[in-house]
Enzyme design. Structure first.
Site, PDB file in Angstrom:
ATOM      1  N   SER A 135       0.861  -1.186   0.000  1.00 16.82           N
ATOM      2  CA  SER A 135       0.000   0.000   0.000  1.00 16.82           C
ATOM      3  C   SER A 135       0.893   1.230   0.000  1.00 16.82           C
ATOM      4  CB  SER A 135      -0.887   0.019   1.248  1.00 16.82           C
ATOM      5  OG  SER A 135      -1.425   1.315   1.451  1.00 16.82           O
ATOM      6  N   TYR A 148      -1.824  -1.047  10.451  1.00 15.48           N
ATOM      7  CA  TYR A 148      -1.906  -1.482   9.050  1.00 15.48           C
ATOM      8  C   TYR A 148      -0.654  -1.046   8.277  1.00 15.48           C
ATOM      9  CZ  TYR A 148      -3.705  -1.238   4.190  1.00 15.48           C
ATOM     10  OH  TYR A 148      -3.882  -1.344   2.827  1.00 15.48           O
TER      11      TYR A 148
HETATM   12  P1  NAD Z   1     -11.624  -5.517   0.722  1.00 14.54           P
HETATM   13  O1  NAD Z   1     -11.812  -5.381   2.181  1.00 14.54           O
HETATM   14  O2  NAD Z   1     -12.635  -4.899  -0.185  1.00 14.54           O
HETATM   15  O3  NAD Z   1     -11.505  -7.074   0.360  1.00 14.54           O
HETATM   16  C1  NAD Z   1     -10.627  -7.891   1.065  1.00 14.54           C
HETATM   17  C2  NAD Z   1     -10.966  -9.350   0.841  1.00 14.54           C
HETATM   18  O4  NAD Z   1     -10.045 -10.121   1.617  1.00 14.54           O
HETATM   19  C3  NAD Z   1     -12.367  -9.702   1.314  1.00 14.54           C
HETATM   20  O5  NAD Z   1     -13.035 -10.473   0.321  1.00 14.54           O
HETATM   21  C4  NAD Z   1     -12.114 -10.503   2.582  1.00 14.54           C
HETATM   22  O6  NAD Z   1     -13.101 -11.506   2.827  1.00 14.54           O
HETATM   23  C5  NAD Z   1     -10.756 -11.123   2.296  1.00 14.54           C
HETATM   24  N1  NAD Z   1     -10.062 -11.508   3.530  1.00 14.54           N
HETATM   25  C6  NAD Z   1      -9.931 -10.787   4.672  1.00 14.54           C
HETATM   26  N2  NAD Z   1      -9.299 -11.498   5.612  1.00 14.54           N
HETATM   27  C7  NAD Z   1      -9.000 -12.693   5.055  1.00 14.54           C
HETATM   28  C8  NAD Z   1      -8.354 -13.868   5.544  1.00 14.54           C
HETATM   29  N3  NAD Z   1      -7.910 -13.951   6.799  1.00 14.54           N
HETATM   30  N4  NAD Z   1      -8.204 -14.916   4.703  1.00 14.54           N
HETATM   31  C9  NAD Z   1      -8.700 -14.847   3.437  1.00 14.54           C
HETATM   32  N5  NAD Z   1      -9.323 -13.784   2.932  1.00 14.54           N
HETATM   33  C10 NAD Z   1      -9.482 -12.717   3.743  1.00 14.54           C
HETATM   34  O7  NAD Z   1     -10.147  -4.995   0.430  1.00 14.54           O
HETATM   35  P2  NAD Z   1      -9.533  -4.152  -0.791  1.00 14.54           P
HETATM   36  O8  NAD Z   1      -9.808  -2.722  -0.555  1.00 14.54           O
HETATM   37  O9  NAD Z   1      -9.893  -4.771  -2.089  1.00 14.54           O
HETATM   38  O10 NAD Z   1      -7.972  -4.389  -0.511  1.00 14.54           O
HETATM   39  C11 NAD Z   1      -7.302  -5.499  -1.065  1.00 14.54           C
HETATM   40  C12 NAD Z   1      -5.813  -5.363  -0.853  1.00 14.54           C
HETATM   41  O11 NAD Z   1      -5.354  -4.129  -1.360  1.00 14.54           O
HETATM   42  C13 NAD Z   1      -5.369  -5.415   0.610  1.00 14.54           C
HETATM   43  O12 NAD Z   1      -4.096  -6.036   0.684  1.00 14.54           O
HETATM   44  C14 NAD Z   1      -5.239  -3.943   0.956  1.00 14.54           C
HETATM   45  O13 NAD Z   1      -4.344  -3.742   2.024  1.00 14.54           O
HETATM   46  C15 NAD Z   1      -4.682  -3.409  -0.345  1.00 14.54           C
HETATM   47  N6  NAD Z   1      -4.885  -1.982  -0.546  1.00 14.54           N
HETATM   48  C16 NAD Z   1      -6.141  -1.467  -0.647  1.00 14.54           C
HETATM   49  C17 NAD Z   1      -6.294  -0.111  -0.857  1.00 14.54           C
HETATM   50  C18 NAD Z   1      -7.646   0.503  -1.008  1.00 14.54           C
HETATM   51  O14 NAD Z   1      -7.744   1.737  -0.911  1.00 14.54           O
HETATM   52  N7  NAD Z   1      -8.699  -0.273  -1.266  1.00 14.54           N
HETATM   53  C19 NAD Z   1      -5.171   0.723  -1.000  1.00 14.54           C
HETATM   54  C20 NAD Z   1      -3.911   0.157  -0.902  1.00 14.54           C
HETATM   55  C21 NAD Z   1      -3.781  -1.198  -0.678  1.00 14.54           C
HETATM   56  C1  4PL Z   2      -3.975   6.533   0.526  1.00 12.43           C
HETATM   57  O1  4PL Z   2      -4.159   1.113   1.708  1.00 12.43           O
HETATM   58  O2  4PL Z   2      -3.420   3.722   0.376  1.00 12.43           O
HETATM   59  C2  4PL Z   2      -6.453   5.012   2.779  1.00 12.43           C
HETATM   60  C3  4PL Z   2      -6.758   2.526   3.381  1.00 12.43           C
HETATM   61  N1  4PL Z   2      -5.733   5.903   2.057  1.00 12.43           N
HETATM   62  O3  4PL Z   2      -5.970   1.412   2.958  1.00 12.43           O
HETATM   63  C4  4PL Z   2      -5.011   1.855   2.130  1.00 12.43           C
HETATM   64  C5  4PL Z   2      -4.726   5.495   1.282  1.00 12.43           C
HETATM   65  C6  4PL Z   2      -6.153   3.676   2.711  1.00 12.43           C
HETATM   66  C7  4PL Z   2      -4.405   4.153   1.165  1.00 12.43           C
HETATM   67  C8  4PL Z   2      -5.143   3.258   1.926  1.00 12.43           C
END
Ligand code: NAD
Ligand code: 4PL
Length: 242
Positions: A135, A148
């Site tokens: 992230s 996180y």
């Molecule tokens: P989300 O919460 O929409 O989806 C996450 C999925 O992971 C869900 O389907 C959940 O059931 C599953 N999950 C959670 N715990 C689990 C476990 N113990 N075992 C198996 N599955 C599990 O998340 P997202 O926003 O799509 O984020 C996905 C990835 O991207 C994560 O690694 C997050 O840190 C990263 N990320 C997200 C953002 C953002 O802004 N959405 C930004 C940077 C990084």
């Molecule tokens: C810029 O990874 O990358 C909020 C929440 N804001 O999880 C993230 C920023 C979130 C991010 C993320």
């Protein structure tokens, strides 16, 4: 595009993981949709013609059982995308040790367990691509998720070290670091209030969607990505520029 390779994507019942699963299926991979939410995983798998598997990536026995089921069913794994994570929003004064341990167990222990189980299969086959979802909060030190952010630092450090360990077996290990992206998880909580701030900071002035993140993962997952390893690719519309 068609290929004969198998990709496992964790946390792919929704959000960025589902976007990655769709992108890889489109590139011809057989995709295994792994998620805690088995029903959601099955929906995505049915849509893309993949296999779904309900799994808690932080459970050592469950991960071992998954690895052995995968071996029995396909006898191989070419790509592993470690995307499953908890994305908390907690002001620093309220971050408890219990919450810290919980986010570590999924975001870091889960990463270790999946790499331990499937990375060894890749090394034995002398081919593999591991992509860990980090992230840009690690770069920005984003507020309200210190625990996180710590896990994402661990993801990036481990990515560099595992690239060293598995390089001799032709397994590449990279991280993709998205910025704030519109997903079910983000829309469900207070992180969605961050879009105004983030858009102002981005070079490109619009929201990100999972389809903006997935192509970077697909490149690193492809055979053509084989000379890139140990790297972190920030995919955030220019929010952080380092
Ligand atoms: P989300 O919460 O929409 O989806 C996450 C999925 O992971 C869900 O389907 C959940 O059931 C599953 N999950 C959670 N715990 C689990 C476990 N113990 N075992 C198996 N599955 C599990 O998340 P997202 O926003 O799509 O984020 C996905 C990835 O991207 C994560 O690694 C997050 O840190 C990263 N990320 C997200 C953002 C953002 O802004 N959405 C930004 C940077 C990084
Ligand atoms: C810029 O990874 O990358 C909020 C929440 N804001 O999880 C993230 C920023 C979130 C991010 C993320």
């Amino acid at each position: 595009m068609s290929n004969s390779r198998l990709a496992v994507v964790t946390g792919s019942a929704q959000g960025i993981g589902a976007g990655i699963a769709r992108e890889l299926a489109n590139d011809g991979f057989q995709v295994v949709v792994v998620d805690l939410n088995g029903d959601g995983a099955k929906k995505v798998a049915d849509e893309i013609g993949g296999w779904s598997y309900p799994l808690d990536v932080s459970d050592p026995e469950a991960v071992a059982a998954f690895a052995s089921a995968l071996k029995d069913k396909y006898g191989r794994v070419d790509v592993l995308v470690n995307n499953a994570a908890i994305v908390p929003f907690t002001p620093w004064p309220d971050v408890t040790f219990e919450a810290w341990r919980k986010v570590m167990s999924v975001n870091v222990d889960g990463l270790f367990l999946m790499c331990r189980a499937l990375g060894d299969m890749m090394a034995a086959a002398d081919y593999g691509r591991i992509i860990n979802i980090a992230s840009n909060t690690f770069v920005a030190g984003t507020p309200n998720c210190a625990h996180y952010v710590a896990t994402k630092g661990a993801v990036i450090g481990f990515t560099r070290a595992l690239a060293t360990e598995l390089g001799p077996q032709n397994v590449t290990v990279n991280a993709v670091a998205p910025g704030l992206t519109e997903t079910e998880g983000v829309l469900d909580g207070p992180h969605k209030e961050g879009f105004d701030y983030v858009l102002a900071a981005q070079a490109i002035k619009r929201r990100a969607y999972p389809s903006d993140i997935a192509p970077a993962v697909a490149f690193l997952a492809s055979e053509k990505g084989g000379w890139v390893t140990g790297q972190t690719l920030v995919v955030d519309g220019g929010h952080t520029r380092n």
